[in-house]
Design a protein around this motif. Structure first.
Motif, PDB file in Angstrom:
ATOM      1  N   MET A  73       0.818  -1.216   0.000  1.00 35.98           N
ATOM      2  CA  MET A  73       0.000   0.000   0.000  1.00 35.98           C
ATOM      3  C   MET A  73       0.856   1.272   0.000  1.00 35.98           C
ATOM      4  SD  MET A  73      -3.183  -1.074   2.460  1.00 35.98           S
ATOM      5  CE  MET A  73      -4.185   0.380   2.165  1.00 35.98           C
ATOM      6  N   VAL A  74       2.173   1.097   0.124  1.00 36.42           N
ATOM      7  CA  VAL A  74       3.075   2.261   0.124  1.00 36.42           C
ATOM      8  C   VAL A  74       4.017   2.105  -1.069  1.00 36.42           C
ATOM      9  CG1 VAL A  74       4.795   3.557   1.448  1.00 36.42           C
ATOM     10  CG2 VAL A  74       2.882   2.457   2.641  1.00 36.42           C
ATOM     11  N   SER A  75       3.733   2.850  -2.143  1.00 36.43           N
ATOM     12  CA  SER A  75       4.442   2.645  -3.411  1.00 36.43           C
ATOM     13  C   SER A  75       5.929   2.974  -3.329  1.00 36.43           C
ATOM     14  CB  SER A  75       3.788   3.466  -4.527  1.00 36.43           C
ATOM     15  OG  SER A  75       3.846   4.844  -4.204  1.00 36.43           O
ATOM     16  N   ALA A  76       6.323   3.777  -2.337  1.00 36.23           N
ATOM     17  CA  ALA A  76       7.736   4.152  -2.189  1.00 36.23           C
ATOM     18  C   ALA A  76       8.638   2.930  -2.007  1.00 36.23           C
ATOM     19  CB  ALA A  76       7.902   5.101  -0.996  1.00 36.23           C
ATOM     20  N   HIS A  77       8.108   1.839  -1.459  1.00 38.31           N
ATOM     21  CA  HIS A  77       8.930   0.635  -1.254  1.00 38.31           C
ATOM     22  C   HIS A  77       9.424   0.080  -2.595  1.00 38.31           C
ATOM     23  CE1 HIS A  77       8.266  -0.208   3.120  1.00 38.31           C
ATOM     24  NE2 HIS A  77       7.330   0.694   2.898  1.00 38.31           N
ATOM     25  N   SER A  78       8.516  -0.011  -3.558  1.00 38.56           N
ATOM     26  CA  SER A  78       8.895  -0.544  -4.884  1.00 38.56           C
ATOM     27  C   SER A  78       9.817   0.425  -5.616  1.00 38.56           C
ATOM     28  CB  SER A  78       7.641  -0.792  -5.724  1.00 38.56           C
ATOM     29  OG  SER A  78       6.786  -1.683  -5.063  1.00 38.56           O
ATOM     30  N   GLU A  79       9.521   1.721  -5.505  1.00 43.21           N
ATOM     31  CA  GLU A  79      10.363   2.726  -6.185  1.00 43.21           C
ATOM     32  C   GLU A  79      11.781   2.730  -5.620  1.00 43.21           C
ATOM     33  OE1 GLU A  79       8.390   6.615  -7.268  1.00 43.21           O
ATOM     34  OE2 GLU A  79       7.021   5.917  -5.700  1.00 43.21           O
ATOM     35  N   ALA A  80      11.883   2.715  -4.283  1.00 50.04           N
ATOM     36  CA  ALA A  80      13.209   2.738  -3.643  1.00 50.04           C
ATOM     37  C   ALA A  80      13.980   1.459  -3.949  1.00 50.04           C
ATOM     38  CB  ALA A  80      13.059   2.919  -2.131  1.00 50.04           C
ATOM     39  N   ALA A  81      13.261   0.330  -4.013  1.00 52.05           N
ATOM     40  CA  ALA A  81      13.929  -0.944  -4.303  1.00 52.05           C
ATOM     41  C   ALA A  81      14.604  -0.894  -5.675  1.00 52.05           C
ATOM     42  CB  ALA A  81      12.929  -2.099  -4.237  1.00 52.05           C
ATOM     43  N   TRP A  82      13.936  -0.290  -6.667  1.00 54.54           N
ATOM     44  CA  TRP A  82      14.539  -0.201  -8.009  1.00 54.54           C
ATOM     45  C   TRP A  82      15.779   0.700  -7.981  1.00 54.54           C
ATOM     46  CZ3 TRP A  82      15.403  -2.515 -12.254  1.00 54.54           C
ATOM     47  CH2 TRP A  82      15.983  -1.822 -13.322  1.00 54.54           C
ATOM     48  N   ILE A  83      15.641   1.858  -7.363  1.00 50.53           N
ATOM     49  CA  ILE A  83      16.781   2.796  -7.334  1.00 50.53           C
ATOM     50  C   ILE A  83      17.969   2.165  -6.597  1.00 50.53           C
ATOM     51  CG2 ILE A  83      17.571   5.045  -6.453  1.00 50.53           C
ATOM     52  CD1 ILE A  83      14.635   6.053  -6.938  1.00 50.53           C
ATOM     53  N   LEU A  84      17.694   1.518  -5.471  1.00 50.63           N
ATOM     54  CA  LEU A  84      18.781   0.897  -4.696  1.00 50.63           C
ATOM     55  C   LEU A  84      19.367  -0.312  -5.402  1.00 50.63           C
ATOM     56  CD1 LEU A  84      17.402   1.208  -1.038  1.00 50.63           C
ATOM     57  CD2 LEU A  84      19.076   2.678  -2.183  1.00 50.63           C
ATOM     58  N   SER A  85      18.560  -0.973  -6.237  1.00 58.96           N
ATOM     59  CA  SER A  85      19.099  -2.121  -6.989  1.00 58.96           C
ATOM     60  C   SER A  85      20.101  -1.647  -8.039  1.00 58.96           C
ATOM     61  CB  SER A  85      17.976  -2.937  -7.643  1.00 58.96           C
ATOM     62  OG  SER A  85      17.402  -2.233  -8.713  1.00 58.96           O
ATOM     63  N   CYS A  86      19.977  -0.376  -8.450  1.00 59.91           N
ATOM     64  CA  CYS A  86      20.925   0.190  -9.411  1.00 59.91           C
ATOM     65  C   CYS A  86      22.219   0.652  -8.725  1.00 59.91           C
ATOM     66  CB  CYS A  86      20.279   1.353 -10.164  1.00 59.91           C
ATOM     67  SG  CYS A  86      18.905   0.814 -11.201  1.00 59.91           S
ATOM     68  N   VAL A  87      22.223   0.652  -7.398  1.00 56.60           N
ATOM     69  CA  VAL A  87      23.400   0.998  -6.603  1.00 56.60           C
ATOM     70  C   VAL A  87      24.103  -0.271  -6.115  1.00 56.60           C
ATOM     71  CG1 VAL A  87      24.092   2.073  -4.390  1.00 56.60           C
ATOM     72  CG2 VAL A  87      22.440   3.231  -5.858  1.00 56.60           C
ATOM     73  N   SER A  88      23.289  -1.330  -5.930  1.00 57.19           N
ATOM     74  CA  SER A  88      23.807  -2.587  -5.366  1.00 57.19           C
ATOM     75  C   SER A  88      24.663  -3.341  -6.382  1.00 57.19           C
ATOM     76  CB  SER A  88      22.648  -3.484  -4.935  1.00 57.19           C
ATOM     77  OG  SER A  88      21.782  -2.783  -4.083  1.00 57.19           O
ATOM     78  N   LYS A  89      25.560  -4.167  -5.856  1.00 54.45           N
ATOM     79  CA  LYS A  89      26.444  -4.949  -6.721  1.00 54.45           C
ATOM     80  C   LYS A  89      25.991  -6.402  -6.789  1.00 54.45           C
ATOM     81  CE  LYS A  89      30.518  -2.163  -5.593  1.00 54.45           C
ATOM     82  NZ  LYS A  89      31.872  -2.167  -5.008  1.00 54.45           N
ATOM     83  N   ILE A  90      26.091  -6.990  -7.980  1.00 52.62           N
ATOM     84  CA  ILE A  90      25.718  -8.391  -8.162  1.00 52.62           C
ATOM     85  C   ILE A  90      26.538  -9.295  -7.241  1.00 52.62           C
ATOM     86  CG2 ILE A  90      25.907 -10.331  -9.785  1.00 52.62           C
ATOM     87  CD1 ILE A  90      24.726  -8.514 -11.927  1.00 52.62           C
ATOM     88  N   GLY A  91      27.799  -8.952  -7.058  1.00 54.38           N
ATOM     89  CA  GLY A  91      28.665  -9.747  -6.175  1.00 54.38           C
ATOM     90  C   GLY A  91      28.122  -9.833  -4.761  1.00 54.38           C
ATOM     91  N   TRP A  92      27.542  -8.720  -4.282  1.00 50.32           N
ATOM     92  CA  TRP A  92      26.937  -8.715  -2.934  1.00 50.32           C
ATOM     93  C   TRP A  92      25.774  -9.702  -2.877  1.00 50.32           C
ATOM     94  CZ3 TRP A  92      26.306  -2.664  -2.077  1.00 50.32           C
ATOM     95  CH2 TRP A  92      27.575  -2.101  -1.880  1.00 50.32           C
TER      96      TRP A  92
END
Length: 333
Positions: A85-104
């Motif tokens: 019910m809080v769309s910010a969770h999905s939006e933040a997950a995408w942005i943070l996935s672009c910061v995260s490393k596959i190795g992690w």
């Protein structure tokens, strides 16, 4: 010192004693510490990393909310809401996935366990689940997160993501780096049928777990049939070596009594299991039966539960939407 606490529980239905002692009982204690601000989330976005029946999922979301309230989480003192019910969770997950490393993410042991041998058939959601978990926490500037052994690695990843985002965008302490809250004097709750397997709702035998919806007779029957060994209870902790079932049952008793394992061993040393099981059943009924009755009452009032989740989601959205707006500005949107 005041803490801002965030935690979530998946709406998988049929929450049991392991969920209560491992998480929800601790949530109530944290909420009741005066200075704490607590946010408790029904993480339904996480639930769909494996296929769900939509009708069952809706029912399970309400049941998880009902369990929170029945166990003592107060929707006036704390925020109770469901993630989707809080769309910010999905939006933040995408942005943070672009910061995260596959190795992690490749190092996450829980994905390897859940995906099994055929990782190619696992969903991307199951793989990137820890990034969504990081978004859940970081959107609320949580200072502390209650974690069990199975989530410690995910919280470490969350800390890494926060630090990398802050460095990438040159904003010191913008995303707060949360600290873990580890329960003291808590034993991991194992199956009543096998002391080396975790208590789980996926176990085909209902006798393997105490459900939070079990009544007095069901609790008595399950403890009566719980696996033990032929020896009397030990006189000291080292006597529990190679006695997984005895250790598990004493651990459950200790957690319910808020005492350490040593105190429980002193209470029952040299006694037989029948006497101990009688006392264990007594305290389980005292703690779990009122919760079970309250869950059933709450589930009959769907409108009330939906209102609690809607009001909680509105409160959560006010906090999260402000943070996601700032994240977007930093990113350049």
């Amino acid at each position: 010192m005041s803490k801002k606490i965030f935690s979530g529980v998946q709406p998988t239905g049929n929450l049991h004693l392991g969920n209560y002692l491992g998480a929800i009982k601790n949530f109530v204690e944290l909420q009741n510490e005066k200075e704490n601000q607590c946010i408790f989330c029904v993480v339904d976005l996480h639930a769909i990393t494996v296929k769900q029946d939509p009708k069952e999922l809706k029912k399970n979301i309400r049941e998880t909310a009902a369990t929170f309230i029945a166990c003592g989480i107060d929707p006036v003192k704390s925020i109770i809401f469901n993630q989707s019910m809080v769309s910010a969770h999905s939006e933040a997950a995408w942005i943070l996935s672009c910061v995260s490393k596959i190795g992690w993410l490749n190092r996450m042991t829980q994905f390897k366990e859940k995906a099994g041998k055929d990782k190619e058939k696992a969903s991307i959601g199951l793989y990137s689940y820890p990034v969504l978990m990081a978004a859940d926490i970081l959107l609320y500037d949580a200072t502390h997160v209650p974690v069990g052994d199975d989530q410690k690695q995910h919280l470490e990843l969350c800390r890494d993501i926060a630090q990398k985002f802050n460095n990438d965008f040159n904003v010191m302490n913008f995303l707060k780096v949360p600290e873990p809250l580890i329960q003291k004097q808590f034993s991991r709750i194992m199956s009543l049928k096998d002391g080396i397997k975790k208590m789980s709702k996926s176990d085909p035998s209902d006798l393997s777990r105490i459900n939070l919806t079990d009544n007095k007779e069901e609790i008595l029957n399950k403890i009566k049939k719980a696996k033990t060994d032929p020896l009397p209870l030990p006189r000291e902790i080292k006597g529990l070596a190679q006695r997984a079932e005895a250790e598990n049952l004493l651990g459950i008793y200790s957690s319910l009594k808020n005492q350490n394992l040593e105190s429980s061993i002193n209470e029952f040393n040299g006694k037989n299991f029948s006497e101990f099981k009688s006392k264990l059943s007594e305290i389980l009924i005292e703690k779990i039966e009122p919760i079970s009755k309250e869950i059933k009452i709450l589930l009959d009032n769907k409108e009330y539960l939906d209102t609690i989740l809607l009001e909680g989601s509105n409160k959560a959205d006010k906090i999260a939407s402000k943070k996601i707006k700032e994240i977007k500005e930093l990113v350049g949107f």
